[in-house]
Design a protein around this motif. Structure first.
Motif, short mmCIF file in Angstrom:
data_model
loop_
_atom_site.label_atom_id
_atom_site.label_comp_id
_atom_site.label_asym_id
_atom_site.label_seq_id
_atom_site.Cartn_x
_atom_site.Cartn_y
_atom_site.Cartn_z
N ARG A 15 0.83 -1.21 0.00
CA ARG A 15 0.00 0.00 0.00
C ARG A 15 0.87 1.26 0.00
NH1 ARG A 15 -5.03 -1.14 4.13
NH2 ARG A 15 -6.28 -2.28 2.62
N TYR A 16 1.97 1.22 0.73
CA TYR A 16 2.88 2.36 0.81
C TYR A 16 3.41 2.72 -0.58
CZ TYR A 16 7.29 4.81 1.72
OH TYR A 16 8.33 5.70 1.70
N TYR A 17 3.86 1.72 -1.34
CA TYR A 17 4.39 2.01 -2.67
C TYR A 17 3.29 2.48 -3.62
CZ TYR A 17 8.87 0.41 -1.10
OH TYR A 17 10.05 0.31 -0.41
N MET A 18 2.09 1.96 -3.46
CA MET A 18 0.97 2.44 -4.27
C MET A 18 0.63 3.89 -3.90
SD MET A 18 -1.12 1.98 -6.68
CE MET A 18 -1.29 0.27 -7.07
N LEU A 19 0.70 4.21 -2.61
CA LEU A 19 0.45 5.59 -2.17
C LEU A 19 1.48 6.55 -2.75
CD1 LEU A 19 -0.67 5.26 1.53
CD2 LEU A 19 -1.78 6.63 -0.22
N LYS A 20 2.74 6.14 -2.77
CA LYS A 20 3.78 7.00 -3.35
C LYS A 20 3.45 7.29 -4.81
CE LYS A 20 8.15 6.44 -2.10
NZ LYS A 20 8.70 7.41 -1.18
N HIS A 21 3.02 6.25 -5.53
CA HIS A 21 2.64 6.41 -6.93
C HIS A 21 1.45 7.37 -7.05
CE1 HIS A 21 1.75 5.39 -11.09
NE2 HIS A 21 0.51 5.14 -10.72
N THR A 22 0.46 7.21 -6.19
CA THR A 22 -0.73 8.07 -6.21
C THR A 22 -0.37 9.52 -5.92
OG1 THR A 22 -2.10 6.20 -5.51
CG2 THR A 22 -3.03 8.40 -5.21
N LEU A 23 0.50 9.74 -4.94
CA LEU A 23 0.90 11.11 -4.63
C LEU A 23 1.62 11.76 -5.80
CD1 LEU A 23 2.04 10.86 -0.90
CD2 LEU A 23 -0.05 11.87 -1.80
N ARG A 24 2.50 11.01 -6.46
CA ARG A 24 3.18 11.55 -7.65
C ARG A 24 2.14 11.96 -8.70
NH1 ARG A 24 6.79 7.27 -6.99
NH2 ARG A 24 5.74 6.08 -8.61
N ALA A 25 1.13 11.11 -8.88
CA ALA A 25 0.08 11.41 -9.87
C ALA A 25 -0.72 12.65 -9.49
CB ALA A 25 -0.86 10.22 -10.02
N LEU A 26 -0.83 12.91 -8.19
CA LEU A 26 -1.55 14.09 -7.72
C LEU A 26 -0.68 15.35 -7.69
CD1 LEU A 26 -3.52 12.49 -4.74
CD2 LEU A 26 -4.48 13.34 -6.89
N GLY A 27 0.60 15.19 -7.99
CA GLY A 27 1.49 16.34 -7.97
C GLY A 27 2.00 16.68 -6.59
N VAL A 28 1.96 15.73 -5.69
CA VAL A 28 2.44 15.92 -4.31
C VAL A 28 3.74 15.15 -4.16
CG1 VAL A 28 1.90 15.50 -1.87
CG2 VAL A 28 0.09 16.18 -3.44
N ALA A 43 -13.43 9.59 -3.34
CA ALA A 43 -13.63 8.90 -4.61
C ALA A 43 -12.33 8.28 -5.10
CB ALA A 43 -14.18 9.87 -5.66
N LEU A 44 -11.21 8.97 -4.88
CA LEU A 44 -9.92 8.44 -5.29
C LEU A 44 -9.63 7.13 -4.56
CD1 LEU A 44 -7.24 8.94 -6.84
CD2 LEU A 44 -6.41 10.01 -4.76
N ALA A 45 -9.87 7.10 -3.26
CA ALA A 45 -9.63 5.88 -2.49
C ALA A 45 -10.54 4.76 -2.98
CB ALA A 45 -9.85 6.15 -1.01
N GLN A 46 -11.78 5.08 -3.29
CA GLN A 46 -12.73 4.08 -3.78
C GLN A 46 -12.30 3.53 -5.14
OE1 GLN A 46 -16.61 5.77 -3.81
NE2 GLN A 46 -17.44 4.23 -2.44
#
Length: 164
Positions: free
Chosen positions: A86-99, A152-155
């Motif tokens: 989940r941590y690595y997926m979160l890192k990917h998600t944050l990059r996609a969000l520009g964070v 919605a993003l989490a869902q």
């Protein structure tokens, strides 16, 4: 007038069995670490839903630390491996969000590693301080859609985050 040093707000999700007890040990042993981390005890690092992390960031946290038992020593068998995925997926998600992805950190600390956990906290606070404030809520138009977008993003990503 002297310029004030930025003090980041950090949320720490800590495993009840190891990391939370390490933080307790650090406190009883009078090991000093920055007071920037607001600790939330969870039963296991594997129970930290990515939506918790995104919500903490969206509500004003500058960084989020997830701490758990060392891999192979989880009280719930393999849940810390789930936390790692989940941590690595979160890192990917944050990059996609520009964070900046360095605003989240995953650390392992057993109940006897109070000093090491304190060092991880100190390093993370310094790293987030260098990044500066997140100002994530300011990136959205405040029309009530921000919280809906985070939920919605989490869902939408629930299935991809739940890797077997």
């Amino acid at each position: 007038m002297a310029e004030e040093t930025f003090e980041p707000k950090i949320v720490g999700f800590m495993c009840n069995w190891c990391s939370y007890r390490a933080a307790d040990l650090a406190g009883t042993a009078r090991v000093k670490y920055p007071p920037n981390v607001r600790i939330i005890r969870v039963m296991c690092s594997g129970r930290v839903d990515p939506a918790f992390v995104l919500k903490a960031l969206s509500l004003g946290a500058d960084g989020v630390m997830i701490a758990g038992c060392h891999p192979g020593e989880c009280h719930y068998i393999e849940q810390n491996y789930k936390a790692m995925r989940r941590y690595y997926m979160l890192k990917h998600t944050l990059r996609a969000l520009g964070v900046e992805e360095d605003r989240i950190r995953l650390v392992w600390a057993s109940a006897a590693e109070g000093q090491q956990l304190a060092e991880h906290i100190e390093k993370f606070v310094e790293d987030v301080r260098k990044l500066g404030p997140l100002h994530w809520p300011a990136n959205f138009e405040e029309n009530g859609e921000r919280l809906h977008a985070v939920e919605a993003l989490a869902q939408e990503h629930a299935e991809s985050l739940e890797v077997l």
